[in-house]
Scaffold this motif. Structure first.
Motif: not given
Length: 177
Positions: A14-16, A49-61, A63-76
């Motif tokens: 999860p998160g990778q 990608c294998h994501f665990m949660l839809p999104a996170r509120t903090r954007r100052d970190q 990208l993390d593959g645990k979150y849907a939007d960030e996992a897909l962005e990493l893949l793209l």
């Protein structure tokens, strides 16, 4: 299942996020999590990608593959780094099985599985990705095998309260190549 010569298998936790340009089999186990697969049929490259949660509120970190939007962005980003466009890929999405259906009986649209499914479909629409196949929802878990040399995705769905002894079922919408 046909195997390519000198194939390596990589298990995604999860998160990778993984993207490869060589024969590789990607495997993951999904419960309420969701996985996107991308495969380029001309170049025989792609990833998952294998994501665990839809999104996170903090954007100052980062990208993390645990979150849907960030996992897909990493893949793209991997796809773009290889000189390809998202629309050139066959995209498939799997998972979102409710693991604790009794707990969410009164609020069925508020469980993590449903939220992940909605996030995956919204992201596919936002990025103009045509889903060649999907297998989401229900209960239980899914084992996913993705062969990069063919683009085939094999799914074994184990609904809650059942025992299945059959072999992996090839996603029917991947046939005909």
């Amino acid at each position: 299942m046909k195997t390519a010569t000198k194939t390596t298998e990589l298990i995604l936790a999860p998160g990778q996020v993984s993207f490869a340009t060589r024969p590789l089999r990607l495997r993951t186990l999904l419960g309420s999590c969701v996985a996107f697969t991308l495969w380029h049929p001309q170049r025989l490259i792609g990833g998952m990608c294998h994501f665990m949660l839809p999104a996170r509120t903090r954007r100052d970190q980062p990208l993390d593959g645990k979150y849907a939007d960030e996992a897909l962005e990493l893949l793209l980003r991997h796809a773009r780094a290889h000189g390809t466009r998202a629309r050139d890929y066959q995209v498939k999405v799997f998972g979102g099985g409710e693991m604790f259906p009794e707990q969410h009986r009164h609020l069925p649209d508020q469980d993590v599985a449903s939220l992940n499914i909605r996030a995956a479909l919204a992201l596919a629409e936002r990025h103009h990705l045509h889903l060649a196949a999907q297998d989401m929802g229900s209960t239980g878990y899914r084992t996913i095998l993705f062969d990069l040399w063919t683009g085939n995705v094999w799914v074994r769905h184990q609904p809650m309260g059942t025992l299945r002894k059959d072999a992996y079922q090839k996603n029917q919408r991947t046939a005909g190549r």
